[in-house]
Each structure stands twice: as structure tokens, then as C-alpha cells.
Design an enzyme around this catalytic site. Structure first.
Site, PDB file in Angstrom:
ATOM      1  NE  ARG A  87     -13.905   2.725  69.616  1.00  0.00           N
ATOM      2  CZ  ARG A  87     -12.663   2.334  69.405  1.00  0.00           C
ATOM      3  NH1 ARG A  87     -11.751   2.446  70.359  1.00  0.00           N
ATOM      4  NH2 ARG A  87     -12.319   1.836  68.239  1.00  0.00           N
ATOM      5  CG  HIS A 111     -24.115  -7.003  79.337  1.00  0.00           C
ATOM      6  ND1 HIS A 111     -22.900  -6.986  78.687  1.00  0.00           N
ATOM      7  CD2 HIS A 111     -24.027  -7.967  80.281  1.00  0.00           C
ATOM      8  CE1 HIS A 111     -22.114  -7.897  79.232  1.00  0.00           C
ATOM      9  NE2 HIS A 111     -22.772  -8.508  80.195  1.00  0.00           N
TER      10      HIS A 111
HETATM   11  C1  GRF Z   1     -25.822  -7.318  71.300  1.00  0.00           C
HETATM   12  O1  GRF Z   1     -25.804  -8.680  71.690  1.00  0.00           O
HETATM   13  C2  GRF Z   1     -25.771  -6.424  72.503  1.00  0.00           C
HETATM   14  O2  GRF Z   1     -26.376  -6.979  73.639  1.00  0.00           O
HETATM   15  C3  GRF Z   1     -24.292  -6.264  72.758  1.00  0.00           C
HETATM   16  O3  GRF Z   1     -23.703  -6.246  71.486  1.00  0.00           O
HETATM   17  C4  GRF Z   1     -24.550  -6.912  70.552  1.00  0.00           C
HETATM   18  C5  GRF Z   1     -24.826  -5.918  69.468  1.00  0.00           C
HETATM   19  O4  GRF Z   1     -25.590  -6.470  68.414  1.00  0.00           O
HETATM   20  N1  GRF Z   1     -24.008  -5.090  73.545  1.00  0.00           N
HETATM   21  P1  GRF Z   1     -26.216  -5.520  67.321  1.00  0.00           P
HETATM   22  O5  GRF Z   1     -25.068  -4.731  66.678  1.00  0.00           O
HETATM   23  O6  GRF Z   1     -27.187  -4.615  67.997  1.00  0.00           O
HETATM   24  O7  GRF Z   1     -26.868  -6.437  66.330  1.00  0.00           O
END
Ligand code: GRF
Length: 198
Positions: A87, A111
């Protein structure tokens, strides 16, 4: 420094950050996890790692964020870490965590792309679809925009000729789990030096 985490899914970055704190690579105490989805895998991670967890459904954004704010204030949280939280944050929450000495809100996110080139979901898929030979993972401060906050740290991620989404994501996540704790520790050092001079 007390940390709170916001997640919606699997929770592998949450786990990497808590491990880094518990192993002394990050000078902070993981105080709580907040999820917006009762089925988020991050909840099991929290249980395994003994971190208090809260499920705050987001049917109404304003109510959801007010509940988050109340927990952050009650626990005296210093830094909020987004870890796969699906979000955007409103000006209310971003403003609540604003630190005038830092010139930023005390909110970080990771990200799976270069935020200057791609914002939003499925960064690894975007890199493959665009036949890039190299992409990146980025840790950045969070503002009200979609992955628009200032970059704190970035690592490049080569894309191999026979990479598919699974192999790229596996290598990308390994890089994320290394980069996010290092970037967090650099922000903590900066906050500690700001506190020392004020
Ligand atoms: C990761 O690839 C992060 O970069 C992005 O969402 C994904 C989350 O993965 N924002 P996790 O839940 O931490 O395994």
C-alpha cells in the site's frame, strides 16, 4: 532504536532484517510486525522469531493508518520498515514519522528495481520483459508517492541469458536480504550522529 515492520506477504525481507538485528549487524531492536492481511506469511516468521505481531485490516485506509500510528506511538517506534507492504502511505503517516533533522520521514522500503526506472509491482518481471541485461535493487526513504522517495542504497543485479522469473527473483532476493540491513544500519548511524550533535 526501536523498529516496526509493515508487511503484506511472505516476509523474507522482514526475516532478514530481524536476523541482522539479532546477530548484531544492525544496532536496533525489532519491536513489532504489522500486517494488513491475515494470511500474510510474515506472521509465521514473526511467531518463529518471537516478534509481537498485529493484524490491522485495511478496509478503510484512514482507520488502518490511525491504528498503525497508535501502535507506533504506544511502542515509541523510531523507524518504520516496509517489507513487501502493498500500500501507499498517506501524508498523515509520512508526516507522523517526519524527522526535520534528517529531512526525511523515518520510513524505509526496498524495491526490486532501480526506482528511477521502474516503480510499482513485479520489478523482476519488468526487467525480464524489457530484456535488460542488468537491473537493480534499491532501498529508499518513503514518501507519499509510488517508490518516489530518495535513494539510500542500490546494488546492481546482472540478468543472465537463461534467467527466468524464478532464478532472477531468487538471486534478487538474496541481494535484497544483504542490502536492506546494510542500508538500515547506515540510516541508524546517521540518526545516531544527528542525535549526538543536537
Ligand atoms: C520484495 O521483492 C521487495 O523488494 C518488494 O516486495 C517483495 C517482498 O518480498 N517490495 P518479501 O515479503 O520480503 O519476501
Amino acid at each position: 532504536m526501536k523498529l516496526a515492520f509493515l508487511a503484506s506477504g511472505r516476509g523474507s525481507n522482514f526475516e532478514a532484517l530481524v536476523n541482522a538485528c539479532q546477530q548484531g549487524r544492525v544496532d536496533a531492536q525489532p519491536a513489532m510486525l504489522i500486517v494488513d492481511q491475515p494470511q500474510a506469511g510474515a506472521l509465521q516468521v514473526a511467531q518463529r522469531l518471537n516478534i509481537p505481531a498485529h493484524v490491522l485490516p485495511a478496509t478503510d485506509k484512514a482507520t488502518h493508518e490511525r491504528a498503525i500510528a497508535a501502535l507506533l506511538q504506544k511502542e515509541d517506534i523510531d523507524l518504520l520498515l516496509l517489507a513487501g507492504y502493498m500500500r501507499l502511505l498517506s501524508p498523515f503517516l509520512v508526516g507522523l514519522m517526519y524527522d526535520s533533522r534528517l529531512g526525511q520521514s523515518r520510513i524505509l522500503n526496498i524495491h526490486p528495481a532501480d526506482t528511477r526506472r521502474y516503480q510499482g509491482l513485479h520489478g523482476y518481471r519488468w526487467a525480464l520483459q524489457n530484456q535488460l541485461t542488468q537491473t537493480a535493487v534499491t532501498v529508499h526513504y518513503v514518501d507519499e508517492g509510488m517508490d518516489t522517495g530518495p535513494i539510500i542504497a542500490q546494488e546492481s543485479l546482472p540478468i543472465l541469458p537463461n534467467d527466468d522469473i524464478d532464478s532472477l527473483q531468487r538471486r534478487g532476493l538474496a541481494l535484497e536480504h544483504d542490502l536492506y540491513p546494510r542500508a538500515l544500519q547506515s540510516v541508524i548511524k546517521e540518526l545516531q550522529s544527528l542525535c549526538a550533535v543536537s
